[in-house]
Design a protein around this motif. Structure first.
Motif, PDB file in Angstrom:
ATOM      1  N   ARG A  78      18.010 141.044 -51.699  1.00 26.33           N
ATOM      2  CA  ARG A  78      17.843 142.487 -51.385  1.00 26.33           C
ATOM      3  C   ARG A  78      19.575 142.989 -51.239  1.00 26.33           C
ATOM      4  N   GLY A  79      18.970 144.189 -51.566  1.00 29.77           N
ATOM      5  CA  GLY A  79      20.331 144.823 -52.088  1.00 29.77           C
ATOM      6  C   GLY A  79      21.575 144.303 -53.048  1.00 29.77           C
ATOM      7  N   LYS A  80      21.489 143.808 -53.534  1.00 33.13           N
ATOM      8  CA  LYS A  80      22.151 143.510 -53.976  1.00 33.13           C
ATOM      9  C   LYS A  80      21.862 143.661 -56.032  1.00 33.13           C
ATOM     10  N   ASP A  81      22.782 144.343 -56.600  1.00 33.63           N
ATOM     11  CA  ASP A  81      22.735 144.918 -57.813  1.00 33.63           C
ATOM     12  C   ASP A  81      21.766 143.680 -58.936  1.00 33.63           C
ATOM     13  N   PRO A  82      20.497 144.636 -59.458  1.00 32.82           N
ATOM     14  CA  PRO A  82      20.175 143.447 -60.324  1.00 32.82           C
ATOM     15  C   PRO A  82      20.638 142.534 -61.459  1.00 32.82           C
ATOM     16  N   GLY A  83      21.981 143.306 -62.212  1.00 27.33           N
ATOM     17  CA  GLY A  83      22.158 142.915 -63.050  1.00 27.33           C
ATOM     18  C   GLY A  83      23.343 141.238 -62.650  1.00 27.33           C
ATOM     19  N   GLU A  84      23.427 141.558 -60.790  1.00 22.44           N
ATOM     20  CA  GLU A  84      24.119 140.630 -60.309  1.00 22.44           C
ATOM     21  C   GLU A  84      23.094 138.850 -59.116  1.00 22.44           C
ATOM     22  N   LYS A  85      22.144 139.556 -59.820  1.00 26.06           N
ATOM     23  CA  LYS A  85      20.759 138.024 -59.750  1.00 26.06           C
ATOM     24  C   LYS A  85      20.063 137.616 -60.839  1.00 26.06           C
ATOM     25  N   GLY A  86      19.651 136.620 -60.379  1.00 27.93           N
ATOM     26  CA  GLY A  86      18.735 136.106 -61.298  1.00 27.93           C
ATOM     27  C   GLY A  86      17.575 136.633 -61.243  1.00 27.93           C
TER      28      GLY A  86
ATOM     29  N   LEU B 126       1.893 128.247 -63.614  1.00 28.66           N
ATOM     30  CA  LEU B 126       2.477 129.661 -62.679  1.00 28.66           C
ATOM     31  C   LEU B 126       1.222 130.110 -61.882  1.00 28.66           C
ATOM     32  N   LEU B 127       1.070 129.322 -61.307  1.00 21.21           N
ATOM     33  CA  LEU B 127      -0.279 130.615 -60.115  1.00 21.21           C
ATOM     34  C   LEU B 127       0.236 130.665 -58.963  1.00 21.21           C
ATOM     35  N   GLY B 128      -0.097 131.556 -58.146  1.00 19.13           N
ATOM     36  CA  GLY B 128      -0.184 131.926 -57.210  1.00 19.13           C
ATOM     37  C   GLY B 128       1.318 131.938 -56.120  1.00 19.13           C
ATOM     38  N   ASN B 129       1.677 132.671 -57.233  1.00 14.07           N
ATOM     39  CA  ASN B 129       2.977 132.593 -56.746  1.00 14.07           C
ATOM     40  C   ASN B 129       3.344 134.253 -55.950  1.00 14.07           C
ATOM     41  N   GLN B 130       4.392 135.006 -55.061  1.00 15.29           N
ATOM     42  CA  GLN B 130       4.963 136.485 -54.981  1.00 15.29           C
ATOM     43  C   GLN B 130       6.698 135.875 -55.029  1.00 15.29           C
ATOM     44  N   VAL B 131       6.794 137.556 -55.419  1.00 16.43           N
ATOM     45  CA  VAL B 131       8.272 137.554 -56.517  1.00 16.43           C
ATOM     46  C   VAL B 131       8.461 139.044 -55.395  1.00 16.43           C
ATOM     47  N   THR B 132       9.797 138.769 -55.160  1.00 18.04           N
ATOM     48  CA  THR B 132      10.244 139.997 -54.070  1.00 18.04           C
ATOM     49  C   THR B 132      11.881 139.924 -54.257  1.00 18.04           C
ATOM     50  N   ASP B 133      11.946 141.345 -54.854  1.00 15.67           N
ATOM     51  CA  ASP B 133      14.180 141.963 -54.732  1.00 15.67           C
ATOM     52  C   ASP B 133      14.752 140.741 -55.390  1.00 15.67           C
ATOM     53  N   ALA B 134      13.983 140.374 -56.600  1.00 16.66           N
ATOM     54  CA  ALA B 134      15.071 139.776 -57.948  1.00 16.66           C
ATOM     55  C   ALA B 134      14.851 140.610 -58.881  1.00 16.66           C
ATOM     56  N   ARG B 135      15.723 140.144 -60.229  1.00 12.55           N
ATOM     57  CA  ARG B 135      16.042 140.947 -61.076  1.00 12.55           C
ATOM     58  C   ARG B 135      14.797 141.231 -61.640  1.00 12.55           C
TER      59      ARG B 135
ATOM     60  N   LEU C 208      11.517 145.232 -57.655  1.00  6.64           N
ATOM     61  CA  LEU C 208      12.402 144.173 -58.655  1.00  6.64           C
ATOM     62  C   LEU C 208      12.518 144.702 -60.359  1.00  6.64           C
ATOM     63  N   ARG C 209      13.487 144.647 -61.191  1.00  9.42           N
ATOM     64  CA  ARG C 209      13.429 145.211 -62.183  1.00  9.42           C
ATOM     65  C   ARG C 209      12.137 145.774 -63.282  1.00  9.42           C
ATOM     66  N   TYR C 210      11.581 144.173 -64.168  1.00  6.82           N
ATOM     67  CA  TYR C 210      10.649 143.745 -64.339  1.00  6.82           C
ATOM     68  C   TYR C 210       9.788 143.315 -63.583  1.00  6.82           C
ATOM     69  N   GLY C 211       9.040 143.097 -63.506  1.00  3.90           N
ATOM     70  CA  GLY C 211       7.468 142.011 -63.202  1.00  3.90           C
ATOM     71  C   GLY C 211       7.771 141.320 -63.594  1.00  3.90           C
ATOM     72  N   LEU C 212       7.666 141.491 -65.250  1.00  5.94           N
ATOM     73  CA  LEU C 212       7.553 140.590 -65.826  1.00  5.94           C
ATOM     74  C   LEU C 212       8.820 140.964 -67.318  1.00  5.94           C
ATOM     75  N   HIS C 213       9.536 140.212 -66.999  1.00  2.88           N
ATOM     76  CA  HIS C 213      10.490 140.488 -69.018  1.00  2.88           C
ATOM     77  C   HIS C 213      10.083 138.492 -69.756  1.00  2.88           C
ATOM     78  N   TYR C 214       9.755 139.045 -70.923  1.00  2.00           N
ATOM     79  CA  TYR C 214       9.827 138.172 -71.927  1.00  2.00           C
ATOM     80  C   TYR C 214       9.951 137.944 -72.877  1.00  2.00           C
ATOM     81  N   MET C 215      10.416 137.358 -73.823  1.00  2.00           N
ATOM     82  CA  MET C 215      11.137 136.771 -75.055  1.00  2.00           C
ATOM     83  C   MET C 215      10.483 135.606 -75.410  1.00  2.00           C
ATOM     84  N   PHE C 216       9.964 135.708 -77.064  1.00  2.00           N
ATOM     85  CA  PHE C 216      10.343 134.452 -78.275  1.00  2.00           C
ATOM     86  C   PHE C 216       9.416 133.683 -77.583  1.00  2.00           C
ATOM     87  N   ALA C 217       8.132 134.048 -76.889  1.00  2.00           N
ATOM     88  CA  ALA C 217       7.241 133.150 -76.178  1.00  2.00           C
ATOM     89  C   ALA C 217       5.886 133.115 -76.696  1.00  2.00           C
ATOM     90  N   ASP C 218       5.198 132.397 -76.882  1.00  2.00           N
ATOM     91  CA  ASP C 218       3.469 132.507 -78.470  1.00  2.00           C
ATOM     92  C   ASP C 218       2.504 131.895 -77.173  1.00  2.00           C
TER      93      ASP C 218
END
Lengths: 453, 280
Positions: A157-165, A178-187, A208-218
């Motif tokens: 928490r409090g860390k800039d989104p660009g500085e965390k994963g 990915l089933l039933g997971n909870q994520v907070t305060d990540a990038r 967080l920044r994007y709930g889901l960030h998604y590329m090149f995946a079908d």
């Protein structure tokens, strides 16, 4: 045992350990002697395929797993990392880890993908783990068929989104779940790249920044997830054949935030999702053949942002409720099919009772060109004057903007939306009392005229 | 002092009785109530009883209704009541009552009558809304009522100013002027502001629009009511621009309040002065 011997062992493990594929460069290997967890000896001593029960307690140091093992935490043992690298490094196929608390101590290096649990082997199962203060929560790297289930990830928490994963980072991993997971305060809550045939179900990503960030995946499936309070609920790029069902994209309320963003994505199907209270509901750029069916898009500043680089997209049976503006078309033309949606701003009646209002609903207004470049314009575009201008323009079109319309708008919302009875609050009484008092007061005053002055 | 107050109240009561007996007030009360009921009911009825017509959006529609009807009615009723019939002015002003007291008393009476008419509409709509949606929006509802009263006061004051300027020249002229004022403040003003804004660079255009919203009483009431009802979702990013300009919600409330108080106080004061100087 000396440090140099550990280093030599680590080298052996790295070079000759896994016969499936040589670990890629930059992968974290065995922790050095000063950083290793006291559990490491038990892991090294156990035969492949064994089940190890870990007793409650705090185990300080990083863990390296290079054979198929089943680790079960009893009474939630805490794995506190060295703060220098990933806390648990899974380097063999078929490792299962369940019931652990993992503390990354906020340390490590983004460039080396420092994670709470870093998986670089197929078929890992991570279950009921809680990961805090890690740059990445869980990292699946070429980990085909891995499962992350009921894990909780609380970033730094409090860390800039660009500085965390990311909370859960999936890279080049086929058939993940990915089933039933909870994520907070990540990038980003979930970052998925170059990974196909996955299932993402029942997860939540918040604050967080994007709930889901998604590329090149079908060919991935998203069901019953919640993405809220981010700069974007879900941002998808350069991908095909993704399915979204019953997800909720909520409260992404920043200046240019989006509920669901598709850029260069084709043949996406989105059904029965709730996309509500976002600055912009759906954003489409350079995307083809996508279908939006029976979704609820509500309470957005602009419900749909559509670039003319898109083609053959279809919206059917969606309910557009209480959006400030239904559509912002960027560009000159669109072939998007908007037939048969419900628009709460549509004033037309349905006199012939066929369930469709009697005239097409136009999705662009005279003021749309203002909205693009002047945000303060919305202060006035709902005023009386603007309504009058819009009505006049509707009756006597002099501007004739780009014709985008729903030729057969629904007269009532079709998708499942909360009914009046569901949202009815129990406390009707105070409001009704006040109203009745107002009426009584008014009648008393108005009755005075009847009496002699 | 006490006598002046009781005279004022006497004038007010007299005017209230006249206003309440007037067909115009009765028609306004009925039309306003019918439209308010329609707005409140439409969210449920038109969607077959299962729409998400939450209180915020109902309030937004009520705001539009108030903005359209209340200024117009206040101006017209004020113009009709405050331009006396030929000969009546001489009779009235020859009484041992200060002109100021007469005018303010009349204004007060008219205000009471119009407020009652609006309360009827609000109350009828409120019964429907709250019975359907619960009492969560009660504060906003009352704030909206307050905004409606403020608009009534402002536009009655403007009507008084128009009427005081030309007591001898007849009612038709005052009515026409009242219509022009309504047209300008409620319809033309925004259109002109938007038009000007489209020629300015975006920073200046934003400031122009925000200042326009603060200056025009109809816009000020609308903006204040919608921001209070829906928060920053009311105008999307524009809400944020507005709040940044006013340094937060407290600043916004203060600026809107100052603007509205000035509009409420200045026209009647000018009207009193003009009436005092005019030769009947």
């Amino acid at each position: 045992m000396s440090g140099s011997l550990w280093a030599a062992l680590a080298l052996v493990a790295v070079v000759g350990g896994d016969d499936a594929a040589p670990p890629a460069a930059g992968l974290e290997g065995r922790p050095s002697a000063g950083q290793v967890s006291p559990l490491q000896a038990r892991i090294d001593a156990a035969p492949a395929g064994a089940t190890l029960e870990i007793q409650p307690g705090t185990y300080e140091g990083d863990l390296f797993i290079d054979k198929p093992l089943h680790l079960v935490g009893r009474g939630r043992p805490v794995l506190v990392g060295s703060g220098e690298g990933s806390v648990v490094r899974i380097r063999a196929a078929g490792v299962t880890l369940e019931g652990f608390d993992v503390d990354g101590r906020g340390g490590g290096d983004l460039g080396r993908d420092t994670s709470g649990i870093h998986v670089a082997a197929p078929r890992a199962v991570l279950r009921d783990c809680r990961i805090v203060r890690s740059l990445f929560g869980v990292y699946l790297r070429e980990a085909d068929g891995s499962v992350v289930e009921r894990c909780t990830i609380e970033g730094i928490r409090g860390k800039d989104p660009g500085e965390k994963g990311s909370g859960i980072h999936v890279w080049n991993t086929q058939g993940f779940r990915l089933l039933g997971n909870q994520v907070t305060d990540a990038r980003d809550g979930f970052y998925i790249q170059s990974s196909a045939h996955g299932v993402v179900r029942g997860n939540a990503a918040r604050d967080l920044r994007y709930g889901l960030h998604y590329m090149f995946a079908d060919d991935n499936l998203f069901e019953d997830n919640v993405f809220e309070n981010g700069a974007a609920g879900a941002a998808l790029m350069y991908s095909k054949r993704i399915v979204f069902r019953r997800n909720r994209f909520l409260h992404n309320r920043g200046f240019a935030s989006v509920g669901l963003l598709l850029k260069a994505c084709d043949r996406v199907t989105a059904e029965n999702n709730l996309i509500a209270d976002n600055a912009r509901g759906i954003f489409l750029e350079g995307s083809y053949d996508n279908v939006f069916r029976d979704n609820v898009i509500a309470g957005s500043d602009t419900a749909v942002i559509l670039y003319d680089s898109c083609a053959r997209n279809r919206f059917h049976g969606n309910s557009f409720l209480a959006n400030l503006s239904p559509l912002l078309l960027v560009g000159r033309r669109t072939d998007t099919d908007f037939a048969g949606n419900y628009w709460s701003g549509n004033p037309e009646p349905d006199l012939d009772g066929d369930g469709r209002t009697d005239r097409p609903y136009r999705l662009v207004s005279v003021f749309d060109h203002f909205r693009g470049n002047l945000t303060a314009a919305d202060l006035m575009t709902q005023g009386t004057a603007a309504l009058a201008l819009a009505a006049a323009e509707e009756s006597f079109p002099v501007l004739r903007p780009i014709p985008v319309e729903d030729p057969a708008p629904l007269a009532a919302p079709q998708a499942v939306v909360p009914s009046a009875t569901e949202i009815r609050a129990v406390r009707s009484l105070p409001g009704v009392l006040v109203s009745v008092t107002l009426v009584a007061l008014a009648l008393t005053v108005l009755a005075r005229g009847r009496r002699k002055a | 002092m006490k006598e002046a107050t009781s005279l004022l109240l006497l004038c007010a009561r007299q005017e209230l009785v006249l206003a309440v007996r007037s067909r115009w007030t009765q028609i306004f009360a009925l039309v306003f109530a019918a439209l308010a009921l329609a707005v409140a009911g439409s969210g449920y009825i038109l969607t077959g009883g299962h729409g998400v017509q939450d209180f915020g959006r109902t309030a937004a529609s009520l705001v539009q209704l108030v903005l359209l009807l209340v200024p117009l009615t206040s101006l017209l009723m004020g113009a009709l009541a405050l331009t006396p019939d030929r000969g009546a002015a001489e009779l009235l002003f020859s009484q041992p009552v200060a002109r100021r007291t007469l005018l303010l008393g009349k204004l007060l009476g008219l205000f009471e009558a119009l407020a009652a008419a609006q309360a009827l509409g609000f109350g009828a709509a409120g019964v429907l809304i709250f019975q359907q949606a619960g009492s969560d929006g009660l504060g906003t509802f009352l704030l909206l009522g307050l905004g409606s009263l403020v608009l009534t006061a402002i536009f009655l004051g403007l009507a008084a100013l128009l009427a005081a300027g030309s007591p001898a020249r007849g009612r038709a002229r005052v009515l026409a002027l009242a219509l022009v004022v309504w047209f300008v403040l409620v319809l033309v003003f925004d259109a002109v502001a938007l038009g000007l804004a489209s020629f300015l660079p975006s920073g200046a255009a934003s400031r122009l629009l925000i200042v326009s919203v603060l200056l025009n009483p109809a816009d000020a009431v609308r903006t204040g009511a919608l921001l209070a009802a829906e928060g920053t979702t009311a105008f999307g990013a524009a809400s944020l621009a507005f709040l940044r300009f006013t340094h937060g919600p407290v600043g916004a409330g203060l600026l809107l309040a100052v603007s509205l108080v000035v509009w409420m106080v200045v026209p009647p004061v000018l009207a009193v002065r003009r009436l005092g100087r005019s030769d009947v």
